[in-house]
Design a protein around this motif. Structure first.
Motif, mmCIF file in Angstrom:
data_model
loop_
_atom_site.group_PDB
_atom_site.id
_atom_site.type_symbol
_atom_site.label_atom_id
_atom_site.label_comp_id
_atom_site.label_asym_id
_atom_site.label_seq_id
_atom_site.Cartn_x
_atom_site.Cartn_y
_atom_site.Cartn_z
ATOM 1 N N SER A 22 0.827 -1.209 0.000
ATOM 2 C CA SER A 22 0.000 0.000 0.000
ATOM 3 C C SER A 22 0.864 1.263 0.000
ATOM 4 O O SER A 22 0.600 2.235 -0.717
ATOM 5 C CB SER A 22 -0.932 0.001 1.220
ATOM 6 O OG SER A 22 -1.829 -1.084 1.161
ATOM 7 N N LEU A 23 1.912 1.235 0.838
ATOM 8 C CA LEU A 23 2.811 2.391 0.879
ATOM 9 C C LEU A 23 3.517 2.589 -0.461
ATOM 10 O O LEU A 23 3.683 3.715 -0.942
ATOM 11 C CB LEU A 23 3.842 2.204 1.998
ATOM 12 C CG LEU A 23 3.308 2.308 3.429
ATOM 13 C CD1 LEU A 23 4.381 1.924 4.442
ATOM 14 C CD2 LEU A 23 2.814 3.728 3.709
ATOM 15 N N LEU A 25 2.429 1.616 -3.479
ATOM 16 C CA LEU A 25 1.462 2.112 -4.463
ATOM 17 C C LEU A 25 1.150 3.591 -4.245
ATOM 18 O O LEU A 25 1.015 4.357 -5.197
ATOM 19 C CB LEU A 25 0.176 1.285 -4.385
ATOM 20 C CG LEU A 25 0.249 -0.127 -4.973
ATOM 21 C CD1 LEU A 25 -1.057 -0.875 -4.704
ATOM 22 C CD2 LEU A 25 0.511 -0.075 -6.472
ATOM 23 N N ALA A 26 1.051 3.991 -2.970
ATOM 24 C CA ALA A 26 0.762 5.399 -2.683
ATOM 25 C C ALA A 26 1.892 6.291 -3.174
ATOM 26 O O ALA A 26 1.662 7.357 -3.761
ATOM 27 C CB ALA A 26 0.549 5.577 -1.173
ATOM 28 N N ALA A 27 3.142 5.841 -2.943
ATOM 29 C CA ALA A 27 4.280 6.625 -3.416
ATOM 30 C C ALA A 27 4.326 6.662 -4.941
ATOM 31 O O ALA A 27 4.605 7.707 -5.552
ATOM 32 C CB ALA A 27 5.581 6.034 -2.855
ATOM 33 N N LEU A 29 1.814 6.232 -7.164
ATOM 34 C CA LEU A 29 0.720 7.048 -7.704
ATOM 35 C C LEU A 29 0.930 8.530 -7.404
ATOM 36 O O LEU A 29 0.638 9.401 -8.237
ATOM 37 C CB LEU A 29 -0.610 6.578 -7.138
ATOM 38 C CG LEU A 29 -1.038 5.157 -7.550
ATOM 39 C CD1 LEU A 29 -2.298 4.740 -6.807
ATOM 40 C CD2 LEU A 29 -1.266 5.085 -9.059
ATOM 41 N N GLY A 30 1.471 8.834 -6.233
ATOM 42 C CA GLY A 30 1.721 10.226 -5.888
ATOM 43 C C GLY A 30 2.765 10.859 -6.787
ATOM 44 O O GLY A 30 2.653 12.025 -7.188
#
Length: 268
Positions: A22-23, A25-27, A29-30
């Motif tokens: 999750s971390l 993917l968040a990085a 996508l960000g």
């Protein structure tokens, strides 16, 4: 306070992996959907204006309004077009570019390059016209005079004066041509010019369908300055001349101090 994440059981391991993914993917996508668009002004395209025929001062104003800049990549000379006028551009008009993009321009030169005047005397008219264009000079007026050499160049003029081969001229200058009309077979008596002023003699020569040749100056005791003291061919010598032929004259005195025209005959 430290957070202890246990990986002793299969469930704990799955929860741990899920958090890591999750971390990541968040990085990911960000970076691609927040940071990258922000840093590259994504979606903020600017339409390139048509700069052709504009002066560079107007170009600067037009591009400043759109937060664009320009670079002059090439200069060329075009007769009749004002200096520093845009001839072409890249990117082309109506292209979409990013803010701050350079627009590369080809503009006209501020001053015309210099061209050596060719020697056209004796060439045919068409050949002379083609040669003028090839070296960057322009054809001016064409004046026909009686001469047996039909369509041959007899004289070349620039700005109202005969122009010598090799003279430096601005590119695009107009050259006037004096051309033979091919009707110079009529024979004439040589006119007598002795005692006439230079102006009268030249009018007489041209009025007889002849041409003024070389004008020289010489000192002749007792002769009135500015009058003809010798001519070639001489009058009353039995020599006949054809329409369009040349008459050389010698003038008493020295060349005109105001114009500098004429030259003094070399003394033996």
């Amino acid at each position: 306070m430290a957070i202890d994440i246990s990986t002793r059981t299969r469930k704990d391991l799955l929860i741990h992996l899920s958090l890591v993914i999750s971390l990541f993917l968040a990085a990911f996508l960000g970076f691609f959907f927040v940071y990258l668009p922000w840093s590259t002004n994504h979606g903020q395209s600017i339409t390139v204006p048509d700069l052709r025929k504009m002066n560079l001062d107007d170009v600067r104003s037009a591009l400043d309004e759109r937060r664009l800049d320009y670079v002059v990549s090439d200069c060329t000379f075009v007769p009749g077009v004002a200096p520093y006028t845009v001839l072409s551009q890249y990117p082309f008009p109506n292209s979409l570019v990013k803010e701050g993009r350079n627009i590369y321009l080809t503009v006209t030169m501020g001053t015309a390059p210099m061209i050596r005047m060719p020697d056209l005397i004796g060439n045919g008219l068409r050949s002379a016209q083609s040669y003028l264009r090839s070296v960057g000079l322009a054809e001016g007026t064409i004046r026909y005079i009686p001469d047996i050499a039909e369509n041959a160049i007899l004289e070349q003029w620039y700005n109202g004066r005969k122009i010598e081969p090799g003279t430096q001229l601005p590119k695009g200058s107009r050259i006037d041509l004096v051309v033979g009309n091919g009707i110079g077979n009529t024979e004439l008596d040589v006119p007598s010019l002795i005692g006439l002023s230079q102006e009268e003699a030249e009018i007489y020569i041209k009025g007889s369908d002849l041409r003024v040749g070389t004008v020289l100056y010489k000192t002749v005791p007792g002769a009135k300055p500015g009058t003809v003291v010798e001519q070639r061919p001489a009058a009353n010598s039995g020599v006949k001349v054809h329409v369009g032929e040349i008459i050389d004259i010698w003038i008493a005195g020295t060349p005109d101090n105001d114009t500098g025209e004429g030259k003094i005959e070399d003394q033996p």
